[in-house]
Write a protein that holds these residues in place. Structure first.
Motif, PDB file in Angstrom:
ATOM      1  N   THR A   1      -0.502   5.220   2.855  1.00 21.58           N
ATOM      2  CA  THR A   1      -1.273   6.265   2.828  1.00 21.58           C
ATOM      3  C   THR A   1      -2.748   6.069   3.499  1.00 21.58           C
ATOM      4  O   THR A   1      -3.227   4.734   2.703  1.00 21.58           O
ATOM      5  N   LEU A   2      -3.777   6.841   4.268  1.00 19.84           N
ATOM      6  CA  LEU A   2      -5.068   5.938   4.309  1.00 19.84           C
ATOM      7  C   LEU A   2      -5.179   5.675   2.996  1.00 19.84           C
ATOM      8  O   LEU A   2      -5.992   4.456   2.858  1.00 19.84           O
ATOM      9  N   ASP A   3      -5.803   6.341   1.701  1.00 13.38           N
ATOM     10  CA  ASP A   3      -6.285   5.749   0.580  1.00 13.38           C
ATOM     11  C   ASP A   3      -5.569   4.543  -0.007  1.00 13.38           C
ATOM     12  O   ASP A   3      -6.598   3.396  -0.754  1.00 13.38           O
ATOM     13  N   GLY A   4      -4.762   4.107   0.500  1.00 16.99           N
ATOM     14  CA  GLY A   4      -3.529   2.789  -0.370  1.00 16.99           C
ATOM     15  C   GLY A   4      -4.072   1.679   0.363  1.00 16.99           C
ATOM     16  O   GLY A   4      -3.553   0.694  -0.511  1.00 16.99           O
ATOM     17  N   LEU A   5      -4.835   1.988   1.764  1.00 21.74           N
ATOM     18  CA  LEU A   5      -4.962   0.787   2.640  1.00 21.74           C
ATOM     19  C   LEU A   5      -6.467   0.116   1.965  1.00 21.74           C
ATOM     20  O   LEU A   5      -7.315   0.377   1.523  1.00 21.74           O
ATOM     21  N   PRO A   6      -6.994  -1.008   1.642  1.00 20.25           N
ATOM     22  CA  PRO A   6      -7.713  -2.462   1.104  1.00 20.25           C
ATOM     23  C   PRO A   6      -8.926  -1.881   2.748  1.00 20.25           C
ATOM     24  O   PRO A   6      -8.866  -1.870   3.634  1.00 20.25           O
TER      25      PRO A   6
END
Length: 249
Positions: free
Chosen positions: A65-70
């Motif tokens: 998900t979006l919040d799991g990306l650097p």
């Protein structure tokens, strides 16, 4: 001369263009100085509204998900692929991307300049060029993990028809007799090739006119871009304030 900042973001306004079937955008006063002493807007929009980024989760629930990306995926030096002049609903080929792919360095953001931003707000905006599966695979194979485009979709956008019947009917009726790509089935092949790349990836869509960036690249000026999204939890994507920085002459 100082670096130049360029806004690559379409304004967020009520009734702005959205992908067929996506939530419509509505901005209206929630509080006003006349009644509450302050002005506050109420916002209704989708995660894919306007200039936005897609996270891998957008096309596969098992992907990040979006919040799991650097954060590093949302900024970097930019390389422009000049794809202007393509006919409506033309599939971009690997050969057309080759000059840009040859310029890539680690961590670079690939920006696809089709010139289609000039059709923003018109029905013709849906008839944009798009990445062929082979072109998307070539981008992923080159190590690119951030791709932006000045069009609605990196894949082909089906024509919803004059009545815009909604998502269910849109996906059930995927051809248009007036569309030269009518025989081609609905596909998210480009999204899947890019967003499914090892380590995660992001795709930015609905960027504004990229001509100034093409001109800067041709003149040897360094170009960088930031595409930082709203910090939405467990999201498939989010609107961004896309900004390019052109190095001083």
């Amino acid at each position: 001369m100082a670096p130049t900042l360029l806004d690559l973001t379409h304004p967020v306004t009520s009734g702005m263009p959205v992908y067929p079937g996506d939530p419509e955008v509505l901005l209206e006063p929630a509080l006003t100085t006349a009644t509450a002493g302050v002005n506050v807007l109420a916002l209704h929009l989708g995660s894919q509204s306007g200039t936005h980024v897609d996270a891998p989760y957008h096309v596969d629930v098992t992907w990040p998900t979006l919040d799991g990306l650097p954060l590093s995926l949302f900024t970097g030096p930019a390389v422009l692929a000049d794809l202007r002049g393509l006919a409506p609903r033309t599939a971009v080929t690997p050969d057309q991307l080759a000059p840009a792919l040859d310029l890539l360095t680690p961590g670079a953001v690939l920006l696809l300049a089709t010139g289609w931003a000039r059709h923003w707000g018109t029905d013709h905006y849906l008839a944009h060029p798009y990445l062929s599966p082979e072109a998307a695979a070539a981008i992923a194979a080159a190590g690119v993990r951030t791709v932006g485009m000045d069009a609605l979709n990196i894949d082909r956008t089906p024509d919803p028809g004059p009545a815009d019947p909604g998502v269910a009917a849109l996906l059930a009726d995927l051809t248009d007799e007036h569309d030269p790509a009518a025989a081609e089935p609905f596909s998210l092949a480009a999204h899947r090739a890019l967003l499914g790349a090892p380590g995660g990836a992001v795709v930015a869509e609905n960027l504004t006119d990229l001509t100034p960036l093409l001109d800067a690249q041709a003149a040897g000026r360094g170009v960088s871009v930031s595409l930082f999204p709203l910090r939405l939890v467990a999201a498939d994507g989010a609107p961004v304030r896309a900004v390019a920085t052109l190095a001083a002459d």
